[in-house]
Design a protein around this motif. Structure first.
Motif, PDB file in Angstrom:
ATOM      1  N   SER A  19       0.841  -1.198   0.000  1.00 18.41           N
ATOM      2  CA  SER A  19       0.000   0.000   0.000  1.00 18.41           C
ATOM      3  C   SER A  19       0.870   1.239   0.000  1.00 18.41           C
ATOM      4  N   ALA A  20       0.264   2.364  -0.394  1.00 17.85           N
ATOM      5  CA  ALA A  20       0.963   3.646  -0.333  1.00 17.85           C
ATOM      6  C   ALA A  20       1.264   4.018   1.111  1.00 17.85           C
ATOM      7  N   ARG A  55       5.356   3.025  -5.898  1.00 23.68           N
ATOM      8  CA  ARG A  55       4.194   3.179  -6.772  1.00 23.68           C
ATOM      9  C   ARG A  55       4.309   2.312  -8.018  1.00 23.68           C
ATOM     10  N   GLU A  68      -6.536   3.277 -14.063  1.00 22.53           N
ATOM     11  CA  GLU A  68      -6.129   4.001 -12.861  1.00 22.53           C
ATOM     12  C   GLU A  68      -4.680   3.688 -12.491  1.00 22.53           C
ATOM     13  N   ASP A  93      -1.485   5.104  -6.035  1.00 18.32           N
ATOM     14  CA  ASP A  93      -1.167   6.309  -5.264  1.00 18.32           C
ATOM     15  C   ASP A  93       0.337   6.404  -5.016  1.00 18.32           C
ATOM     16  N   VAL A 116       3.835  12.422  -0.206  1.00 21.18           N
ATOM     17  CA  VAL A 116       2.663  13.312  -0.218  1.00 21.18           C
ATOM     18  C   VAL A 116       2.629  14.130   1.084  1.00 21.18           C
TER      19      VAL A 116
END
Length: 518
Positions: free
Chosen positions: A244-245, A251, A499, A502, A508
């Motif tokens: 997961s992010a 990514r 898509e 993330d 981020v």
């Protein structure tokens, strides 16, 4: 554009005989110092394709039966931490044959032939009086399958070859002549190996290089093995769902699961991971049969206990780890390979070796068995004494490189440093996160420590050591080749192909960072 040739030029200047080496005339090679009190031994080297490190009974596989490979581990040593310099067929095979890291020998993808001036270690064996034979997949330079320097006897085919003849006129190259492939290639190559052992001159030591196509895709078991594992429980296969992010998984890795090399769109088909995995395991069985036949032949000749046998895969293979299949990446199941070594009259068997071994060590080891010193230009070192000298001086870190291919654009250029405990991975030209893993507590490489403040000093030290090794080994310039072939760059819309994943959480931010911008 930077070409691979400058690395070879540097090498040939250092050696002073590059043009001679490519001629294939072993007599023109310079003298290689001999080792004192080393009796030249017969050597058999068996190489398989895409065979991952744990796809053997002796490595703890839940159902795959490999009694002959297991016998090599029992009567010899299982080298449990064996790795390749680049997890890709041609680069790995070039490292085996040259004892060099990928950026030195210049074979950086599956499309290139070996550059002019390259020296293959069997050339030294020829000069030392060995009979040498190559039987099977060469692959470096798919445009031809003609004999290469270093081998007295030659049997091969273009590129990947075929498990079964694709048409009635399909041929193998046998010492420069076209001969039809008769049947299942794993069995047929073994037939040729046995025939050569039976017919060769007993007055000379020999080196046999048996290079299987198996177990490369398209996975095709022998008829006698088809369906053997149709009902086995495959719930142990990973899915990559844990990435997961938020956990700072890269990514590009999460994006790749919907690709040619991802488990959502494997090889751009809808057959699914389990179908492919069953076929893969069933294809391994004929390879194990091949190992058994070679071992029996050596026993029939009365030389089994005195012959050095090395078995290994050319690269690992992903089966769902990080949501991926295939290889190329720096994760353990991609770069780690099966390796077994046996010679009962040289060392006792049954005790595994944990040292970090590389495919660059094969050439020095076989030269050692022939009574020859390792040429100074080689990057590898002989492991022949390791079974009897567990405390000998050995490497602490192994360097891994992979260079981006337009054929498979989803995998970026990457460099990794693999130590006894930690692995550091960095990417070139990619807006993403690097990776650091503690392999003792996280063998599945799921907990990326690169952003953990407690491991900041470890990450920095690994980064410095990685670039120091690249500099030392001549790898601070990235070799490039003009792309050849098609680009397998499609995504499947039905499984979220529109898509992107993330960004990793640490990239981020919630607030602007630059308060001084005008």
């Amino acid at each position: 554009m930077l070409q691979s040739q400058p690395f070879v030029v540097v090498l040939t200047i250092l050696l002073g005989f590059g043009s001679l080496a490519n001629s294939g005339l072993a007599a023109e090679l310079p003298a290689t110092p001999t080792r004192d009190n080393v009796k030249p031994r017969n050597v058999v080297f068996i190489l398989t394709d895409d065979h991952r490190f744990d796809a053997m009974g002796c490595a703890g596989h839940p159902f795959l039966q490999t009694p002959h490979m297991d016998s090599l581990a029992k009567n010899g040593v299982h080298l449990k931490n064996a790795f390749v310099t680049t997890s890709l067929c041609s680069p790995s095979r070039a490292s085996i044959l040259t004892g060099l890291y990928t950026h030195k020998h210049g074979v950086i993808d599956n499309q290139r032939t070996v550059p002019e001036g390259t020296i293959f270690f069997p050339q030294y064996l020829q000069k030392a009086g060995y009979d040498t034979a190559f039987i099977g997949k060469w692959h470096m330079g798919a445009h031809h399958d003609g004999p290469r320097p270093g081998f007295d006897h030659w049997i091969s085919f273009p590129g990947q070859g075929n498990y079964l003849p694709p048409n009635p006129n399909y041929t193998l190259n046998i010492n420069g002549e076209r001969v039809k492939q008769k049947g299942y290639i794993t069995d047929e190559l073994t037939d040729y190996a046995i025939d050569w052992l039976n017919q060769r001159d007993d007055n000379k030591p020999f080196f046999l290089y048996l290079s299987h196509k198996a177990v490369h895709s398209n996975f095709t078991p022998a008829k006698r093995h088809q369906g053997r594992y149709a009902d086995e429980d495959l719930s142990f296969l990973p899915t990559g769902k844990e990435l997961s992010a938020e956990k700072n998984a890269p990514r590009w890795v999460r994006d790749q699961r919907n690709s040619w090399h991802g488990i959502d769109f494997s090889y751009h088909s809808n057959n699914g991971l389990e179908y492919l995995y069953r076929r893969y395991c069933e294809s391994v069985l004929a390879v194990d049969d091949s190992v058994g036949r070679v071992l029996q032949q050596l026993k029939d000749m009365g030389i089994h206990d005195d012959t050095l046998i090395i078995y290994m895969g050319d690269n690992g293979f992903m089966w769902g780890e990080h949501g991926l299949i295939d290889k190329r990446v720096s994760y353990e199941t991609s770069i780690r390979v099966p390796m077994l070594m046996q010679c009962p009259n040289l060392f006792q068997g049954g005790k595994p070796i944990d040292n970090v071994i590389g495919n660059i060590d094969v050439a020095p080891t076989i030269l050692h068995a022939a009574g020859l010193e390792t040429p100074e230009y080689m990057d590898g070192q002989s492991m022949l004494d390791l079974p009897n000298d567990r405390d000998m001086d050995w490497r602490k870190y192994f360097l891994y490189v992979y260079y981006w291919e337009k054929n498979f654009p989803q995998t970026p250029t990457q460099f990794a440093l693999r130590g006894d405990r930690f692995k550091y991975i960095t990417y070139y030209g990619l807006w993403d996160t690097d990776e650091l893993y503690d392999l003792t507590t996280d063998p599945g490489e799921l907990n990326n420590l690169i952003h953990d403040p407690d491991y900041k000093s470890v990450a920095k030290e690994m980064e410095k050591r990685l670039y120091a090794m690249l500099d030392e080994k001549g790898g601070m310039q990235i070799p490039m080749n003009q792309p050849k072939g098609n680009s397998n760059n499609k995504r499947w819309a039905e499984r979220g192909g529109q898509e992107a994943a993330d960004f990793p959480a640490t990239i981020v931010v919630d607030q602007p960072l630059n308060k001084e911008a005008h």
